[in-house]
Scaffold this active site. Sequence first.
Site, PDB file in Angstrom:
ATOM      1  N   LYS A 257      -5.950  -6.425  -7.986  1.00 35.03           N
ATOM      2  CA  LYS A 257      -7.241  -6.797  -7.412  1.00 35.03           C
ATOM      3  C   LYS A 257      -8.286  -5.697  -7.664  1.00 35.03           C
ATOM      4  CE  LYS A 257      -7.350  -5.514  -2.521  1.00 35.03           C
ATOM      5  NZ  LYS A 257      -8.682  -5.382  -1.965  1.00 35.03           N
TER       6      LYS A 257
ATOM      7  N   LYS B 199       0.824  -1.225   0.000  1.00 34.41           N
ATOM      8  CA  LYS B 199       0.000   0.000   0.000  1.00 34.41           C
ATOM      9  C   LYS B 199       0.850   1.263   0.000  1.00 34.41           C
ATOM     10  CE  LYS B 199      -4.568  -1.365   1.194  1.00 34.41           C
ATOM     11  NZ  LYS B 199      -5.853  -1.038   1.763  1.00 34.41           N
TER      12      LYS B 199
ATOM     13  N   LYS C 161     -11.847  -0.518  -4.441  1.00 34.13           N
ATOM     14  CA  LYS C 161     -12.693   0.687  -4.390  1.00 34.13           C
ATOM     15  C   LYS C 161     -11.921   1.914  -4.854  1.00 34.13           C
ATOM     16  CE  LYS C 161     -14.408  -0.712   0.085  1.00 34.13           C
ATOM     17  NZ  LYS C 161     -13.180  -0.974   0.842  1.00 34.13           N
TER      18      LYS C 161
HETATM   19  N1  AQP Z   1     -11.061  -7.834  -5.036  1.00 29.21           N
HETATM   20  C1  AQP Z   1     -11.481  -8.500  -3.978  1.00 29.21           C
HETATM   21  N2  AQP Z   1     -11.808  -9.809  -4.074  1.00 29.21           N
HETATM   22  C2  AQP Z   1     -12.258 -10.504  -2.993  1.00 29.21           C
HETATM   23  N3  AQP Z   1     -12.413  -9.944  -1.780  1.00 29.21           N
HETATM   24  C3  AQP Z   1     -12.101  -8.643  -1.645  1.00 29.21           C
HETATM   25  N4  AQP Z   1     -12.134  -7.802  -0.593  1.00 29.21           N
HETATM   26  C4  AQP Z   1     -11.723  -6.582  -0.977  1.00 29.21           C
HETATM   27  N5  AQP Z   1     -11.410  -6.578  -2.274  1.00 29.21           N
HETATM   28  C5  AQP Z   1     -11.630  -7.854  -2.711  1.00 29.21           C
HETATM   29  C6  AQP Z   1     -12.571  -8.191   0.745  1.00 29.21           C
HETATM   30  O1  AQP Z   1     -13.554  -7.252   1.157  1.00 29.21           O
HETATM   31  C7  AQP Z   1     -13.437  -7.033   2.563  1.00 29.21           C
HETATM   32  C8  AQP Z   1     -13.396  -5.589   2.842  1.00 29.21           C
HETATM   33  O2  AQP Z   1     -12.228  -5.030   2.310  1.00 29.21           O
HETATM   34  P1  AQP Z   1     -11.759  -3.622   2.847  1.00 29.21           P
HETATM   35  O3  AQP Z   1     -12.774  -2.613   2.525  1.00 29.21           O
HETATM   36  O4  AQP Z   1     -11.448  -3.723   4.291  1.00 29.21           O
HETATM   37  O5  AQP Z   1     -10.396  -3.286   2.194  1.00 29.21           O
HETATM   38  P2  AQP Z   1      -9.653  -3.720   0.930  1.00 29.21           P
HETATM   39  O6  AQP Z   1      -9.379  -5.190   0.947  1.00 29.21           O
HETATM   40  O7  AQP Z   1      -8.464  -2.849   0.825  1.00 29.21           O
HETATM   41  O8  AQP Z   1     -10.739  -3.414  -0.171  1.00 29.21           O
HETATM   42  P3  AQP Z   1     -10.666  -2.495  -1.435  1.00 29.21           P
HETATM   43  O9  AQP Z   1     -11.996  -2.603  -2.078  1.00 29.21           O
HETATM   44  O10 AQP Z   1      -9.482  -2.792  -2.245  1.00 29.21           O
HETATM   45  O11 AQP Z   1     -10.574  -1.048  -0.835  1.00 29.21           O
HETATM   46  P4  AQP Z   1      -9.447   0.046  -0.955  1.00 29.21           P
HETATM   47  O12 AQP Z   1      -9.339   0.369  -2.423  1.00 29.21           O
HETATM   48  O13 AQP Z   1      -9.966   1.189  -0.156  1.00 29.21           O
HETATM   49  O14 AQP Z   1      -8.174  -0.523  -0.396  1.00 29.21           O
HETATM   50  C9  AQP Z   1     -12.181  -7.778   3.024  1.00 29.21           C
HETATM   51  O15 AQP Z   1     -12.574  -8.989   3.634  1.00 29.21           O
HETATM   52  C10 AQP Z   1     -11.443  -8.031   1.749  1.00 29.21           C
HETATM   53  O16 AQP Z   1     -10.644  -9.210   1.827  1.00 29.21           O
END
Ligand code: AQP
Length: 340
Positions: free
Chosen positions: A200, A116, A203
Site C-alpha cells: 500500500k 506492522k 507515509k
Molecule cells: N494507501 C492508502 N489507500 C487508501 N487509504 C489509505 N489510508 C492510508 N493509506 C492509504 C487511510 O488514511 C487514513 C489515515 O491513515 P493513518 O495515517 O492512520 O495510518 P496508515 O493507514 O498506517 O497510513 P500510512 O500512510 O500507511 O502511514 P504509516 O506509513 O505511518 O503507517 C486511514 O483511514 C487509512 O485507512
Amino acid sequence: MNEVKNNTVLSGVQPSGDLHIGNYLGAIKNFVSMQNDYNCFFCIVDLHAITVKQDPNTLINNTLEVAASYIASGINPKKSVIFNQSSVPAHSELAWIFNCVTRMGWLNRMTQFKDKAGKDKENASSGLFIYPNLMAADILIYKATHVPVGNDQKQHLELTRDIAQKFNRDFNCENFFPIPEPIIDKNISRIMSLKDGNQKMSKSDPSEYSRISLLDESDEIIKKIKKAKTADNVMPEKIEKIINLSEVNNLLNIYSGFSGIEKQKLIEQYKGENFANFKSDLSDIIIEKMKPITAEIKKLMQDKSYLLQILLEGKNKANEVAQKTIKDVYDIVGLLRNET
Ligand code: AQP
C-alpha cells in the site's frame, strides 16, 4: 435538528510523515462530505504515531501539517472538531481501562500488529500491540456511532464493538457505550505504492517515488507518474485482465478516484495504447485536483498561530465531551474521583 446529525463520526490520521494521495482519496476526501450529515471529530492521532519511532523534532510539525491538510482539503473547523489526540488526556485514561477489558486472545488475533511488527515481533513496542485499545477509546470517548473504515481497520472496529459490548455487560450499564457502525464506501480503493502494486502507498515507505505527497509540486507529480511501474506493453482491452496487473489497476484507481470516471470507461478510452497518453492525462487530473490543496497547505503552514488556534478550539470542544464520558466511566468502574 437534521435526523442524521444525531449521529457522531470519529476518524483520525497519524502525523507519521507527509500525507499522500492514498490518505486523501481513502480518508480525508470523504471526511469532507461527512461533515454535513454527522457531528464529526477529526483527530490527529499523535499517540498512535509514537507506537513506532518518530523524530520528536518533526512530530509537532507533522501534526500541524495534518491539521493544515484537513483544512486545505475542505474540513471546516466551524463544522467539525479538529484536534490532536494527546491534547485530550481522556483518550489515554479510557484506553487504560480498555486494556483491562480487552482479552489477550482478542489482541493476538489482530492482523495489523502482525503486519506492522513483521518478523521482529519481540522488538515491537507494547504500544503497537495494544494500539486497538487506544483506537477503541478514541471512538468511544465521544460515543461515536459511526466510523469510516478501510479494509485494514475493519478488524479493529470489530474489536471496538466487542470492547463496548463487554464493558456494558461487565459493568451492568446496558447501552452506556453505543456499538459503533462502520461506514464502508465500496467506491474507495486502497491506493498502492507506485513502485509495487502489492504494497500500500504509505507515509513511511523509504522511497519518495512510491507515493505522491500532498506537498508535491506539478513537476514532481509528472516525474513520479512517468516513473510509476506499469505493464511493459499496452493497456489491456478488458477489465478482467487488469486484475492481475496490480500496478496498472492501481493507476486506474487513482485516475478514477480523482476524476470520478469509472475504470471500465477509462479502459475503453486507452485500450491498446502504450501508457504515455494515459500517464500524461493522469498527471493532469492529479495536478488539477491537488494544486489548490497543496497551495493552501503551504499557505497554512506559514501561519502556525492560526493552526494552533484551531487545534486549541478543537481540544476545548473535544475535552468537554470526553471529560463527561470519563467521569461517568470512573463512577461505573468504581474509581474514586476526589474532586471538589
Ligand atoms: N494507501 C492508502 N489507500 C487508501 N487509504 C489509505 N489510508 C492510508 N493509506 C492509504 C487511510 O488514511 C487514513 C489515515 O491513515 P493513518 O495515517 O492512520 O495510518 P496508515 O493507514 O498506517 O497510513 P500510512 O500512510 O500507511 O502511514 P504509516 O506509513 O505511518 O503507517 C486511514 O483511514 C487509512 O485507512
